[in-house]
Design a protein around this motif. Sequence first.
Motif, PDB file in Angstrom:
ATOM      1  N   PRO A  31       0.797  -1.241   0.000  1.00 43.14           N
ATOM      2  CA  PRO A  31       0.000   0.000   0.000  1.00 43.14           C
ATOM      3  C   PRO A  31       0.825   1.284   0.000  1.00 43.14           C
ATOM      4  O   PRO A  31       0.373   2.304  -0.539  1.00 43.14           O
ATOM      5  CB  PRO A  31      -0.821  -0.125   1.290  1.00 43.14           C
ATOM      6  N   GLU A  32       2.019   1.245   0.563  1.00 44.06           N
ATOM      7  CA  GLU A  32       2.828   2.461   0.669  1.00 44.06           C
ATOM      8  C   GLU A  32       3.157   3.092  -0.686  1.00 44.06           C
ATOM      9  O   GLU A  32       3.341   4.306  -0.781  1.00 44.06           O
ATOM     10  CB  GLU A  32       4.127   2.168   1.417  1.00 44.06           C
ATOM     11  N   VAL A  33       3.238   2.275  -1.758  1.00 41.69           N
ATOM     12  CA  VAL A  33       3.618   2.827  -3.059  1.00 41.69           C
ATOM     13  C   VAL A  33       2.512   3.675  -3.673  1.00 41.69           C
ATOM     14  O   VAL A  33       2.733   4.358  -4.677  1.00 41.69           O
ATOM     15  CB  VAL A  33       4.062   1.734  -4.071  1.00 41.69           C
ATOM     16  N   GLN A  34       1.329   3.661  -3.066  1.00 45.88           N
ATOM     17  CA  GLN A  34       0.245   4.502  -3.574  1.00 45.88           C
ATOM     18  C   GLN A  34       0.601   5.986  -3.555  1.00 45.88           C
ATOM     19  O   GLN A  34       0.002   6.773  -4.286  1.00 45.88           O
ATOM     20  CB  GLN A  34      -1.025   4.280  -2.754  1.00 45.88           C
ATOM     21  N   VAL A  35       1.567   6.340  -2.730  1.00 41.77           N
ATOM     22  CA  VAL A  35       1.963   7.748  -2.668  1.00 41.77           C
ATOM     23  C   VAL A  35       2.381   8.255  -4.043  1.00 41.77           C
ATOM     24  O   VAL A  35       2.178   9.431  -4.373  1.00 41.77           O
ATOM     25  CB  VAL A  35       3.092   7.954  -1.631  1.00 41.77           C
ATOM     26  N   GLY A  65      16.075   7.217  -5.975  1.00 38.08           N
ATOM     27  CA  GLY A  65      16.649   7.794  -4.768  1.00 38.08           C
ATOM     28  C   GLY A  65      16.195   7.103  -3.499  1.00 38.08           C
ATOM     29  O   GLY A  65      15.612   6.013  -3.524  1.00 38.08           O
ATOM     30  N   PRO A  66      16.437   7.743  -2.348  1.00 43.53           N
ATOM     31  CA  PRO A  66      16.129   7.132  -1.047  1.00 43.53           C
ATOM     32  C   PRO A  66      14.668   6.728  -0.885  1.00 43.53           C
ATOM     33  O   PRO A  66      14.382   5.636  -0.371  1.00 43.53           O
ATOM     34  CB  PRO A  66      16.507   8.239  -0.053  1.00 43.53           C
ATOM     35  N   VAL A  67      13.740   7.567  -1.334  1.00 45.61           N
ATOM     36  CA  VAL A  67      12.323   7.227  -1.179  1.00 45.61           C
ATOM     37  C   VAL A  67      11.995   5.958  -1.953  1.00 45.61           C
ATOM     38  O   VAL A  67      11.347   5.035  -1.427  1.00 45.61           O
ATOM     39  CB  VAL A  67      11.412   8.386  -1.642  1.00 45.61           C
ATOM     40  N   GLY A  68      12.443   5.886  -3.197  1.00 51.42           N
ATOM     41  CA  GLY A  68      12.178   4.704  -4.011  1.00 51.42           C
ATOM     42  C   GLY A  68      12.797   3.446  -3.430  1.00 51.42           C
ATOM     43  O   GLY A  68      12.167   2.377  -3.402  1.00 51.42           O
ATOM     44  N   GLN A  69      14.024   3.549  -2.944  1.00 47.55           N
ATOM     45  CA  GLN A  69      14.700   2.373  -2.394  1.00 47.55           C
ATOM     46  C   GLN A  69      14.045   1.910  -1.094  1.00 47.55           C
ATOM     47  O   GLN A  69      13.964   0.701  -0.821  1.00 47.55           O
ATOM     48  CB  GLN A  69      16.185   2.682  -2.174  1.00 47.55           C
ATOM     49  N   GLU A  70      13.561   2.851  -0.323  1.00 46.54           N
ATOM     50  CA  GLU A  70      12.825   2.478   0.891  1.00 46.54           C
ATOM     51  C   GLU A  70      11.546   1.728   0.536  1.00 46.54           C
ATOM     52  O   GLU A  70      11.157   0.775   1.227  1.00 46.54           O
ATOM     53  CB  GLU A  70      12.485   3.731   1.706  1.00 46.54           C
ATOM     54  N   LEU A 128      11.055  -0.098  -2.263  1.00 43.60           N
ATOM     55  CA  LEU A 128      11.421  -1.427  -2.762  1.00 43.60           C
ATOM     56  C   LEU A 128      11.689  -2.398  -1.616  1.00 43.60           C
ATOM     57  O   LEU A 128      11.383  -3.588  -1.701  1.00 43.60           O
ATOM     58  CB  LEU A 128      12.658  -1.341  -3.660  1.00 43.60           C
ATOM     59  N   ALA A 129      12.259  -1.881  -0.528  1.00 41.54           N
ATOM     60  CA  ALA A 129      12.586  -2.727   0.618  1.00 41.54           C
ATOM     61  C   ALA A 129      11.336  -3.294   1.291  1.00 41.54           C
ATOM     62  O   ALA A 129      11.415  -4.306   2.006  1.00 41.54           O
ATOM     63  CB  ALA A 129      13.412  -1.933   1.626  1.00 41.54           C
ATOM     64  N   LEU A 140       7.098 -10.471  -2.380  1.00 40.20           N
ATOM     65  CA  LEU A 140       7.574  -9.992  -3.675  1.00 40.20           C
ATOM     66  C   LEU A 140       9.011  -9.506  -3.535  1.00 40.20           C
ATOM     67  O   LEU A 140       9.411  -9.066  -2.464  1.00 40.20           O
ATOM     68  CB  LEU A 140       6.700  -8.836  -4.181  1.00 40.20           C
ATOM     69  N   GLN A 141       9.778  -9.583  -4.611  1.00 38.41           N
ATOM     70  CA  GLN A 141      11.149  -9.076  -4.621  1.00 38.41           C
ATOM     71  C   GLN A 141      11.224  -7.900  -5.590  1.00 38.41           C
ATOM     72  O   GLN A 141      11.075  -8.067  -6.801  1.00 38.41           O
ATOM     73  CB  GLN A 141      12.132 -10.169  -5.071  1.00 38.41           C
ATOM     74  N   GLY A 142      11.409  -6.697  -5.063  1.00 35.17           N
ATOM     75  CA  GLY A 142      11.540  -5.529  -5.916  1.00 35.17           C
ATOM     76  C   GLY A 142      12.937  -5.438  -6.502  1.00 35.17           C
ATOM     77  O   GLY A 142      13.925  -5.567  -5.783  1.00 35.17           O
TER      78      GLY A 142
END
Length: 328
Positions: free
Chosen positions: A102-106, A125-130, A132-133, A140-142
């Motif tokens: 759900p967090e990726v809805q941002v 950047g940092p937001v995207g990598q956070e 994916l984690a 799932l594996q990002g």
Amino acid sequence: MKLNSILRLALVSGLCLGIAQQAAAQSAKVLNLGFVGRSTAPEGIAMQAFADEIKAKTNGRIEIRLHPGGALGGDREVLEGLQLGTVDLTVPSTSVIANFVPEVQVFDIPFLFRDFDHAQAVLDGPVGQEMLAKFKAKGLQGLAFGGIGFRQLTNSRRPVNGPEDVKGLKIRTQENQIHLQVWRALGALPTPMALPEVFTALQQGVVDGQENPIGAILNNKFGQVQKYLTLTNHAFTPVGFVMAPRAFEALSADDQKLFLEAARRAMQICKEEVAKVEKTGVDALRQQGLQVVEKVDTAKFQEMLKGAFTELGKRFGEATLARIRDQK
């Protein structure tokens, strides 16, 4: 006699080589990559580049078999297949990934990104990598994030010059709560639907319109069943390159590193292909007969969405939104 010996030796060598090549082909690890876009779409071209790189750099040990056009199902079905281990890789939009993470809805908040470069900088950047984690906990594996461009609106009923023209339109959306919330706030009647079903729904009048990046509108031939295109640029469309954890963990450490690096390069290729499509895509749709509204007062759309923006700021945190907006 000497000539006969040489010929026999060459024949035996050729047979051995053929057997070795056949054995290598039979022992290659085959991974299935399913996605809803067509092979000619930006993400399809990027996935082919990924498959070619993996095959070349593993000397054929690993083969990525592509299944475009929803051959393995819609985005949601394929993601469920990754969780079950029946599909190995996919590249869906984050709008659908949001049903699992759900967090990726941002990333689906309208008018959040200035342009593609800004979006890619955030995703890398940092937001995207956070983000994916967070995939691992959801089965799932990002691998990487990318994008297929900004979304535009088409419909068969009337030109949309401003938000007042959206009222009452039945618009196909992705299966995503933010998209539903936003279109309802604008007075539309959003209808979630898997991409492979959209052409027929438009053709039969089940929905009046849809919203997608230019490349997707072209590749799915929506111009054949729509009359009006409005360049709203209302939301960026990120995609996530995702792998089944079982398949990723079965790779050696070196191959895992290769997959991560190749996925990032594939997303850059996707970005370059989107730029090519957008240079000519609007004219191509105009030639198909669509009436194009190019100048849109986006401030009016944002004004109507003020309430939704306030609610979304509380939901995701103003600090997170500021990090995204301030990314250079």
